[in-house]
Write a protein that holds these residues in place. Structure first.
Motif, PDB file in Angstrom:
ATOM      1  N   MET A   1       0.846  -1.178   0.000  1.00 27.52           N
ATOM      2  CA  MET A   1       0.000   0.000   0.000  1.00 27.52           C
ATOM      3  C   MET A   1       0.887   1.236   0.000  1.00 27.52           C
ATOM      4  SD  MET A   1      -2.840   0.874   2.834  1.00 27.52           S
ATOM      5  CE  MET A   1      -3.310   2.527   3.140  1.00 27.52           C
ATOM      6  N   ALA A   2       0.868   1.993  -1.054  1.00 29.06           N
ATOM      7  CA  ALA A   2       1.669   3.203  -1.152  1.00 29.06           C
ATOM      8  C   ALA A   2       0.975   4.335  -0.417  1.00 29.06           C
ATOM      9  CB  ALA A   2       1.871   3.588  -2.619  1.00 29.06           C
ATOM     10  N   ALA A   3       1.745   5.074   0.378  1.00 33.56           N
ATOM     11  CA  ALA A   3       1.182   6.189   1.144  1.00 33.56           C
ATOM     12  C   ALA A   3       1.634   7.508   0.536  1.00 33.56           C
ATOM     13  CB  ALA A   3       1.632   6.107   2.595  1.00 33.56           C
ATOM     14  N   THR A   4       0.813   8.513   0.675  1.00 34.86           N
ATOM     15  CA  THR A   4       1.187   9.855   0.277  1.00 34.86           C
ATOM     16  C   THR A   4       1.330  10.694   1.534  1.00 34.86           C
ATOM     17  OG1 THR A   4      -1.065  10.721   0.132  1.00 34.86           O
ATOM     18  CG2 THR A   4      -0.198   9.597  -1.827  1.00 34.86           C
ATOM     19  N   HIS A   5       1.917  11.878   1.394  1.00 36.86           N
ATOM     20  CA  HIS A   5       2.088  12.740   2.560  1.00 36.86           C
ATOM     21  C   HIS A   5       0.753  13.177   3.152  1.00 36.86           C
ATOM     22  CE1 HIS A   5       6.382  12.900   2.382  1.00 36.86           C
ATOM     23  NE2 HIS A   5       6.355  13.265   1.112  1.00 36.86           N
ATOM     24  N   ALA A   6      -0.316  13.138   2.366  1.00 36.24           N
ATOM     25  CA  ALA A   6      -1.627  13.535   2.870  1.00 36.24           C
ATOM     26  C   ALA A   6      -2.299  12.408   3.660  1.00 36.24           C
ATOM     27  CB  ALA A   6      -2.527  13.961   1.712  1.00 36.24           C
ATOM     28  N   ASP A   7      -1.795  11.178   3.498  1.00 34.56           N
ATOM     29  CA  ASP A   7      -2.386  10.050   4.204  1.00 34.56           C
ATOM     30  C   ASP A   7      -1.991  10.071   5.675  1.00 34.56           C
ATOM     31  OD1 ASP A   7      -3.525   9.039   1.870  1.00 34.56           O
ATOM     32  OD2 ASP A   7      -1.821   7.719   1.456  1.00 34.56           O
ATOM     33  N   PRO A   8      -2.932   9.742   6.558  1.00 35.77           N
ATOM     34  CA  PRO A   8      -2.566   9.619   7.973  1.00 35.77           C
ATOM     35  C   PRO A   8      -1.753   8.343   8.174  1.00 35.77           C
ATOM     36  CG  PRO A   8      -4.854   9.001   7.643  1.00 35.77           C
ATOM     37  CD  PRO A   8      -4.347   9.509   6.319  1.00 35.77           C
ATOM     38  N   PRO A   9      -0.999   8.251   9.265  1.00 32.89           N
ATOM     39  CA  PRO A   9      -0.265   7.012   9.540  1.00 32.89           C
ATOM     40  C   PRO A   9      -1.237   5.836   9.594  1.00 32.89           C
ATOM     41  CG  PRO A   9       0.367   8.742  11.082  1.00 32.89           C
ATOM     42  CD  PRO A   9      -0.817   9.242  10.310  1.00 32.89           C
ATOM     43  N   THR A  10      -0.723   4.647   9.320  1.00 28.84           N
ATOM     44  CA  THR A  10      -1.576   3.471   9.365  1.00 28.84           C
ATOM     45  C   THR A  10      -1.277   2.580  10.567  1.00 28.84           C
ATOM     46  OG1 THR A  10      -0.078   2.299   7.910  1.00 28.84           O
ATOM     47  CG2 THR A  10      -1.945   3.410   6.874  1.00 28.84           C
ATOM     48  N   VAL A  11      -0.256   2.911  11.346  1.00 23.72           N
ATOM     49  CA  VAL A  11       0.087   2.145  12.533  1.00 23.72           C
ATOM     50  C   VAL A  11       0.133   3.097  13.724  1.00 23.72           C
ATOM     51  CG1 VAL A  11       1.834   0.691  13.630  1.00 23.72           C
ATOM     52  CG2 VAL A  11       1.427   0.495  11.171  1.00 23.72           C
ATOM     53  N   TYR A  12      -0.549   2.740  14.819  1.00 23.13           N
ATOM     54  CA  TYR A  12      -0.625   3.572  16.002  1.00 23.13           C
ATOM     55  C   TYR A  12      -0.283   2.748  17.239  1.00 23.13           C
ATOM     56  CZ  TYR A  12      -3.266   6.643  12.898  1.00 23.13           C
ATOM     57  OH  TYR A  12      -3.661   7.439  11.858  1.00 23.13           O
ATOM     58  N   PRO A  13       0.941   2.867  17.756  1.00 19.70           N
ATOM     59  CA  PRO A  13       1.238   2.177  19.019  1.00 19.70           C
ATOM     60  C   PRO A  13       0.252   2.645  20.087  1.00 19.70           C
ATOM     61  CG  PRO A  13       3.233   3.075  18.049  1.00 19.70           C
ATOM     62  CD  PRO A  13       2.079   3.630  17.271  1.00 19.70           C
ATOM     63  N   THR A  14      -0.200   1.702  20.913  1.00 18.84           N
ATOM     64  CA  THR A  14      -1.184   2.013  21.941  1.00 18.84           C
ATOM     65  C   THR A  14      -0.708   1.447  23.265  1.00 18.84           C
ATOM     66  OG1 THR A  14      -2.904   1.900  20.257  1.00 18.84           O
ATOM     67  CG2 THR A  14      -3.622   1.821  22.541  1.00 18.84           C
ATOM     68  N   ASN A  55       4.288  13.349  11.839  1.00 24.11           N
ATOM     69  CA  ASN A  55       3.038  12.834  11.278  1.00 24.11           C
ATOM     70  C   ASN A  55       2.636  11.516  11.940  1.00 24.11           C
ATOM     71  OD1 ASN A  55       4.842  11.034  10.181  1.00 24.11           O
ATOM     72  ND2 ASN A  55       3.972  11.101   8.129  1.00 24.11           N
ATOM     73  N   GLY A  56       3.290  11.162  13.057  1.00 25.24           N
ATOM     74  CA  GLY A  56       2.971   9.939  13.781  1.00 25.24           C
ATOM     75  C   GLY A  56       2.137  10.222  15.011  1.00 25.24           C
TER      76      GLY A  56
END
Length: 138
Positions: A1-14, A55-56
């Motif tokens: 899955m290619a991300a662009t700078h406008a895309d939010p991160p797809t991984v969020y440590p919790t 952006n993370g």
């Protein structure tokens, strides 16, 4: 899955903390995160918080609550999180000024990164450095 700078991160440590308010204070003051959202119950328990860096984002909350995630994480930890920073040495100085436990001072790595390791007040290990994994835009 290619991300662009406008895309939010797809991984969020919790992470869950015994004292989530103290964790938010340490992560914002010592490590430079910004509190994007903090949701508390009527008694002041942190139900959910979102802290950003670049952006993370990491999400956190209080231990001892009910629900599948909270119960699954009840005995979890510590967790390790890597955060890419622009200036490892300046970031390290800030952490030291706030009394953070440093596990490894800024060190040049064989793979070209400059990293340091720190432990937060509840034992989670935070790595900060210049490394950007392949394909991460760095």
């Amino acid at each position: 899955m290619a991300a662009t700078h406008a895309d939010p991160p797809t991984v969020y440590p919790t992470l869950l903390y015994g004292d989530a308010k103290a964790a938010i204070k340490q992560l914002t003051e010592a490590f430079g995160f910004a509190a994007a959202a903090v949701y508390e119950s009527e008694d002041g328990t942190v139900l959910h918080a979102e802290l950003t860096y670049g952006n993370g984002m990491v999400m956190l909350g209080s231990k001892g609550r009910r629900g599948v995630f909270a119960e699954a994480m009840a005995e979890g930890g510590p967790t390790g999180v890597y955060v890419r920073v622009v200036d490892t040495d300046a970031h390290h100085r800030r952490a030291v000024e706030h009394g953070v436990e440093i596990l490894m001072p800024p060190t040049d790595q064989d793979y070209g990164s400059r990293d340091y390791l720190a432990k937060d007040a509840e034992g989670n290990v935070w790595s900060f450095g210049t490394y950007a994994p392949f394909g991460a835009g760095g």
